[in-house]
Motif scaffolding. Structure first.
Motif, PDB file in Angstrom:
ATOM      1  N   GLU A 101       9.419 -79.551   9.402  1.00 55.90           N
ATOM      2  CA  GLU A 101       9.255 -78.096   9.391  1.00 55.90           C
ATOM      3  C   GLU A 101      10.071 -77.451   8.269  1.00 55.90           C
ATOM      4  N   VAL A 102      11.335 -77.882   8.134  1.00 52.51           N
ATOM      5  CA  VAL A 102      12.203 -77.318   7.095  1.00 52.51           C
ATOM      6  C   VAL A 102      11.694 -77.689   5.701  1.00 52.51           C
ATOM      7  N   ALA A 103      11.237 -78.947   5.546  1.00 48.22           N
ATOM      8  CA  ALA A 103      10.712 -79.383   4.247  1.00 48.22           C
ATOM      9  C   ALA A 103       9.481 -78.570   3.852  1.00 48.22           C
ATOM     10  N   CYS A 104       8.623 -78.283   4.822  1.00 48.44           N
ATOM     11  CA  CYS A 104       7.436 -77.453   4.547  1.00 48.44           C
ATOM     12  C   CYS A 104       7.844 -76.031   4.181  1.00 48.44           C
ATOM     13  N   ASN A 105       8.843 -75.492   4.894  1.00 54.93           N
ATOM     14  CA  ASN A 105       9.362 -74.161   4.561  1.00 54.93           C
ATOM     15  C   ASN A 105       9.927 -74.137   3.141  1.00 54.93           C
ATOM     16  N   ALA A 106      10.704 -75.173   2.812  1.00 55.56           N
ATOM     17  CA  ALA A 106      11.314 -75.259   1.483  1.00 55.56           C
ATOM     18  C   ALA A 106      10.248 -75.352   0.399  1.00 55.56           C
ATOM     19  N   LEU A 107       9.207 -76.132   0.656  1.00 52.77           N
ATOM     20  CA  LEU A 107       8.115 -76.280  -0.308  1.00 52.77           C
ATOM     21  C   LEU A 107       7.426 -74.947  -0.548  1.00 52.77           C
ATOM     22  N   ASN A 108       7.180 -74.204   0.512  1.00 52.41           N
ATOM     23  CA  ASN A 108       6.458 -72.935   0.395  1.00 52.41           C
ATOM     24  C   ASN A 108       7.287 -71.836  -0.251  1.00 52.41           C
ATOM     25  N   ASN A 109       8.617 -71.962  -0.161  1.00 47.64           N
ATOM     26  CA  ASN A 109       9.480 -70.881  -0.653  1.00 47.64           C
ATOM     27  C   ASN A 109      10.190 -71.195  -1.966  1.00 47.64           C
ATOM     28  N   SER A 110      10.172 -72.451  -2.379  1.00 44.58           N
ATOM     29  CA  SER A 110      10.888 -72.825  -3.603  1.00 44.58           C
ATOM     30  C   SER A 110      10.106 -72.432  -4.852  1.00 44.58           C
ATOM     31  N   LYS A 111      10.840 -72.025  -5.874  1.00 45.01           N
ATOM     32  CA  LYS A 111      10.236 -71.728  -7.177  1.00 45.01           C
ATOM     33  C   LYS A 111      10.653 -72.759  -8.215  1.00 45.01           C
ATOM     34  N   ASN A 112      11.326 -73.815  -7.735  1.00 42.93           N
ATOM     35  CA  ASN A 112      11.815 -74.871  -8.608  1.00 42.93           C
ATOM     36  C   ASN A 112      10.890 -76.082  -8.515  1.00 42.93           C
ATOM     37  N   ASP A 113      10.332 -76.508  -9.643  1.00 38.87           N
ATOM     38  CA  ASP A 113       9.350 -77.603  -9.635  1.00 38.87           C
ATOM     39  C   ASP A 113       9.943 -78.912  -9.121  1.00 38.87           C
ATOM     40  N   GLU A 114      11.195 -79.188  -9.501  1.00 42.75           N
ATOM     41  CA  GLU A 114      11.832 -80.432  -9.055  1.00 42.75           C
ATOM     42  C   GLU A 114      12.016 -80.438  -7.546  1.00 42.75           C
ATOM     43  N   GLU A 115      12.450 -79.300  -6.997  1.00 43.88           N
ATOM     44  CA  GLU A 115      12.639 -79.229  -5.542  1.00 43.88           C
ATOM     45  C   GLU A 115      11.294 -79.334  -4.827  1.00 43.88           C
ATOM     46  N   LYS A 116      10.252 -78.756  -5.399  1.00 44.34           N
ATOM     47  CA  LYS A 116       8.919 -78.862  -4.797  1.00 44.34           C
ATOM     48  C   LYS A 116       8.463 -80.316  -4.737  1.00 44.34           C
ATOM     49  N   THR A 117       8.708 -81.053  -5.826  1.00 49.43           N
ATOM     50  CA  THR A 117       8.354 -82.476  -5.851  1.00 49.43           C
ATOM     51  C   THR A 117       9.149 -83.243  -4.801  1.00 49.43           C
ATOM     52  N   ASN A 118      10.450 -82.946  -4.711  1.00 52.48           N
ATOM     53  CA  ASN A 118      11.299 -83.599  -3.710  1.00 52.48           C
ATOM     54  C   ASN A 118      10.793 -83.318  -2.292  1.00 52.48           C
ATOM     55  N   CYS A 119      10.374 -82.072  -2.065  1.00 51.25           N
ATOM     56  CA  CYS A 119       9.881 -81.691  -0.740  1.00 51.25           C
ATOM     57  C   CYS A 119       8.581 -82.416  -0.417  1.00 51.25           C
ATOM     58  N   ARG A 120       7.677 -82.469  -1.390  1.00 50.22           N
ATOM     59  CA  ARG A 120       6.405 -83.157  -1.161  1.00 50.22           C
ATOM     60  C   ARG A 120       6.634 -84.637  -0.856  1.00 50.22           C
ATOM     61  N   ARG A 121       7.562 -85.249  -1.595  1.00 39.36           N
ATOM     62  CA  ARG A 121       7.863 -86.660  -1.354  1.00 39.36           C
ATOM     63  C   ARG A 121       8.471 -86.857   0.030  1.00 39.36           C
ATOM     64  N   LEU A 122       9.401 -85.977   0.407  1.00 41.20           N
ATOM     65  CA  LEU A 122      10.048 -86.093   1.714  1.00 41.20           C
ATOM     66  C   LEU A 122       9.035 -85.879   2.837  1.00 41.20           C
ATOM     67  N   ILE A 123       8.120 -84.945   2.670  1.00 40.89           N
ATOM     68  CA  ILE A 123       7.089 -84.694   3.674  1.00 40.89           C
ATOM     69  C   ILE A 123       6.239 -85.951   3.876  1.00 40.89           C
ATOM     70  N   ALA A 124       5.876 -86.597   2.769  1.00 40.91           N
ATOM     71  CA  ALA A 124       5.087 -87.834   2.855  1.00 40.91           C
ATOM     72  C   ALA A 124       5.884 -88.942   3.544  1.00 40.91           C
TER      73      ALA A 124
END
Length: 244
Positions: A101-124
Motif C-alpha cells: 500500500e505504501v509503495a503504491c502511494n509513493a509511486l503515485n505521489n513521487s516526482k522522482n524517476d529513480e524513486e518511481k523505478t524503485n517503487c515499481r520494482r518493490l511492488i513487483a
C-alpha cells in the motif's frame, strides 16, 4: 476576545489553561490538514488518505504533551507514509500488505524517476513474495506471479539492472522442473538478464553468474572467470557470496 477559528483552536487555549506553546499550533495544523485533504470526520473511512489518520490523531491529541514536539517531526511522519524507504522497511519487517500500500502511494505521489523505478520494482517483489512459496518451490498464485514477472521484465527492458536480475530469478522459478535439455535451450536467450546486472556491478547477479561459471552449471565451465565474479560480490560485502 477569542482569536482564531474555534474548530482549529487547541483545547488548552479554549479552556484558558496556561499550558499552550508550540504544540498548540500543532493541534491547529492537524485540524487544517484534516479539513484540506480529507473533508471527513474519520480519515480511516477514506482509503486514499487512511495513512494520514495516525499522524493527524497525534497532532490533535487533547493532552498537549502527547502531540508532536514541532512541525518538522510531524512532517517526517507524513513523508514516511508516501516514501519508498518506508515501504521497504515494512516489507523487511514482513508487513507485505502494508508495504504494498505504501509503495503504491509513493509511486503515485513521487516526482522522482529513480524513486518511481524503485517503487515499481518493490511492488513487483512484494507481489512475487505473495505468489511464490520458496519453501516448497511452488507458485501459489499463478496470475499474481505472472504479473510480477511481467512488471520485472518491463523494468529490465528499460535498463533497470536490479530488475533484470530479479526477472532472471523469477523466470528461472517458472521452469526449474522441466527437463535439463529443454531448460538449457530456454536459458540461453534469458541469460542476458543475469549477465547484464553482473557486469554492471550488482552483487547478487555477480554471485549467481559467478557460481554458474565456477560450477559449470548450465553454462560452459570457467572456474577462473567464475571466481572473479564471486570475488567481486564478496568485495561488495554480499554475505551470500562470503558464506559460499
Amino acid at each position: 476576545t477569542q482569536m482564531g477559528t474555534p474548530d482549529h483552536t487547541a483545547p488548552e487555549i479554549i479552556y484558558g489553561l496556561n499550558l499552550h506553546g508550540y504544540n498548540a499550533d500543532i493541534f491547529s495544523l492537524g485540524r487544517m490538514i484534516r479539513d484540506l485533504l480529507i473533508f471527513i470526520d474519520n480519515p480511516a473511512d477514506c482509503p486514499d488518505f487512511a495513512d494520514f489518520d495516525k499522524v493527524i490523531a497525534k497532532a490533535e491529541e487533547v493532552n498537549p504533551e502527547i502531540r508532536y514536539e514541532n512541525a518538522n517531526k510531524m512532517l517526517e511522519d507524513l513523508k514516511k507514509k508516501f516514501s519508498y524507504d518506508y515501504a521497504k522497511k515494512l516489507f523487511c519487517d514482513s508487513k507485505r500488505d502494508e508495504a504494498l500500500e505504501v509503495a503504491c502511494n509513493a509511486l503515485n505521489n513521487s516526482k522522482n524517476d529513480e524513486e518511481k523505478t524503485n517503487c515499481r520494482r518493490l511492488i513487483a517483489i512484494i507481489k512475487h513474495n505473495k505468489a511464490y512459496n520458496p519453501n516448497h518451490f511452488e507458485i501459489n498464485d499463478r496470475a499474481l506471479f505472472n504479473e510480477s514477472l511481467d512488471e520485472m521484465f518491463n523494468l529490465a527492458y528499460k535498463g533497470d539492472m536490479k530488475a533484470s536480475y530479479f526477472y532472471f530469478v523469477y523466470w528461472n522459478q517458472t521452469i526449474n522442473r522441466i527437463r535439463r535439455t529443454l531448460y538449457v535451450e530456454k536459458l540461453q536467450p534469458n541469460l542476458k538478464f543475469l549477465i547484464a546486472p553482473a557486469e554492471d556491478g550488482f552483487a547478487p547477479a555477480q554471485f549467481e553468474y559467478g557460481k554458474m561459471l565456477y560450477e559449470g552449471r548450465l553454462v560452459d565451465k570457467n572456474e577462473k572467470l567464475g571466481f572473479e565474479y564471486i570475488m567481486k560480490a564478496i568485495e561488495q560485502d554480499y554475505f551470500v557470496a562470503k558464506r559460499y
